[in-house]
Design a protein around this motif. Structure first.
Motif, short mmCIF file in Angstrom:
data_model
loop_
_atom_site.label_atom_id
_atom_site.label_comp_id
_atom_site.label_asym_id
_atom_site.label_seq_id
_atom_site.Cartn_x
_atom_site.Cartn_y
_atom_site.Cartn_z
N LEU A 192 7.25 -13.41 -7.96
CA LEU A 192 6.54 -13.99 -6.83
C LEU A 192 5.52 -13.03 -6.23
CD1 LEU A 192 9.26 -16.07 -5.01
CD2 LEU A 192 7.58 -16.77 -6.70
N ARG A 193 4.58 -12.61 -7.03
CA ARG A 193 3.44 -11.85 -6.55
C ARG A 193 2.19 -12.47 -7.16
NH1 ARG A 193 2.92 -5.89 -6.93
NH2 ARG A 193 2.00 -6.20 -4.87
N THR A 194 1.14 -12.54 -6.37
CA THR A 194 -0.09 -13.13 -6.89
C THR A 194 -0.75 -12.15 -7.87
OG1 THR A 194 -1.52 -12.24 -5.16
CG2 THR A 194 -0.40 -14.34 -4.71
N ASP A 195 -1.55 -12.70 -8.75
CA ASP A 195 -2.27 -11.86 -9.70
C ASP A 195 -3.19 -10.89 -8.97
OD1 ASP A 195 -1.03 -13.00 -11.86
OD2 ASP A 195 -2.68 -14.38 -12.33
N GLU A 196 -3.78 -11.33 -7.84
CA GLU A 196 -4.68 -10.46 -7.11
C GLU A 196 -3.93 -9.28 -6.48
OE1 GLU A 196 -7.83 -8.57 -5.76
OE2 GLU A 196 -7.85 -10.27 -7.17
N GLU A 197 -2.73 -9.55 -5.97
CA GLU A 197 -1.91 -8.46 -5.41
C GLU A 197 -1.58 -7.44 -6.50
OE1 GLU A 197 0.60 -10.63 -1.83
OE2 GLU A 197 1.29 -10.83 -3.89
N ARG B 66 -3.24 -6.94 -9.29
CA ARG B 66 -4.46 -6.26 -9.72
C ARG B 66 -4.83 -5.13 -8.77
NH1 ARG B 66 -9.28 -5.01 -9.23
NH2 ARG B 66 -9.21 -5.73 -7.07
N ARG C 169 -3.59 -11.90 -15.29
CA ARG C 169 -3.37 -13.34 -15.39
C ARG C 169 -1.89 -13.58 -15.68
NH1 ARG C 169 -6.50 -17.83 -19.21
NH2 ARG C 169 -5.31 -19.64 -18.46
N ASP C 170 -1.25 -14.34 -14.78
CA ASP C 170 0.18 -14.66 -14.90
C ASP C 170 1.03 -13.40 -15.07
OD1 ASP C 170 -0.39 -17.37 -14.71
OD2 ASP C 170 -0.61 -17.60 -16.89
N GLY C 171 0.64 -12.36 -14.35
CA GLY C 171 1.43 -11.12 -14.39
C GLY C 171 1.12 -10.20 -15.55
N GLY D 289 5.83 -6.67 -10.47
CA GLY D 289 5.20 -7.94 -10.77
C GLY D 289 4.55 -7.99 -12.14
#
Length: 224
Positions: A152-157, A159, A183-185, A211
């Motif tokens: 549960l972490r966004t790709d932007e976080e 990155r 993308r998708d971790g 993540g």
């Protein structure tokens, strides 16, 4: 050539301190442990710490229902906890964890992938998995919450964190020359390091970021 670093494993996210019961642990003591530690289940281990089974709140409430105890599951569970601290002059023989546990236990090994553990939890509808070694000895526990911290972490976080970690490697490895995409971790590192730099260093650093489930190295020439 494109290099993929392995996925996160159960051993990286598990907790080593495990609340456990023995076969002879009474149901009342099991209820106390579940309530005091606010957990949904605990493993039952033998004298050699090999996992024999698992006792859950569901097992306790099912037993209470079988004995004709009224009320919803939570009330029946709390009733078991209250009876655990009640002292009476004549008590019936204690029911033990051995009699109540679900066996064989569903377990995982530390080298298994987090994604596989998550699938087992979903398929078996459980929230906790004992982690065992090659001889089935208990070495840890992994929970749905542990796994969610990975997923549960966004790709932007992810990155942003990877970029920060790579920036810390400068100037030793020239990692600031790498472009980071997620993308998708899965992290893709594109570009080239200094000629004498160890290319595995940024890969390992990125993989350790929470993540990240995989890392791809794409050289600057694009032939990966």
């Amino acid at each position: 050539m494109r290099t993929v670093v392995g996925n996160r494993t159960v051993g990286e996210v598990m907790t080593g301190e495990v609340v456990r019961a023995r076969p002879g642990t009474t149901v009342e003591e099991v209820a106390r442990l579940l309530a005091s530690h606010r957990i949904s289940s605990l493993p039952v281990v033998d004298h050699d710490d090999k996992v024999m089974g698992v006792v859950s709140r569901t097992d306790l409430t099912r037993r209470q229902a079988a004995r004709g105890r009224p009320g919803p599951p939570r009330r029946r569970f709390l009733g078991t906890v209250r009876r655990a601290v009640r002292v009476g002059p004549a008590r019936p023989p204690a029911v033990t964890a051995r009699e109540l546990m679900t066996s064989p236990a569903v377990t995982v090994h530390p080298e298994q992938r987090v994604v596989d553990a998550a699938r087992i939890m979903e398929r078996r509808r459980i929230d906790r998995l004992p982690v065992v070694d090659e001889e089935d000895r208990l070495i840890g526990i992994t929970t749905r919450r542990d796994l969610l911290r990975v997923f549960l972490r966004t790709d932007e976080e992810i990155r942003a964190d990877v970029a920060g970690v790579l920036a810390a490697l400068v100037p030793a490895h020239g990692a600031d020359r790498l472009d980071v995409a997620v993308r998708d971790g899965v992290v893709t590192l594109a570009g080239s390091l200094e000629p004498d730099a160890d290319a595995s260093v940024p890969l390992r650093a990125a993989w350790r970021v929470e993540g990240v489930v995989g890392v791809v190295n794409r050289p600057a020439d694009g032939n990966g």
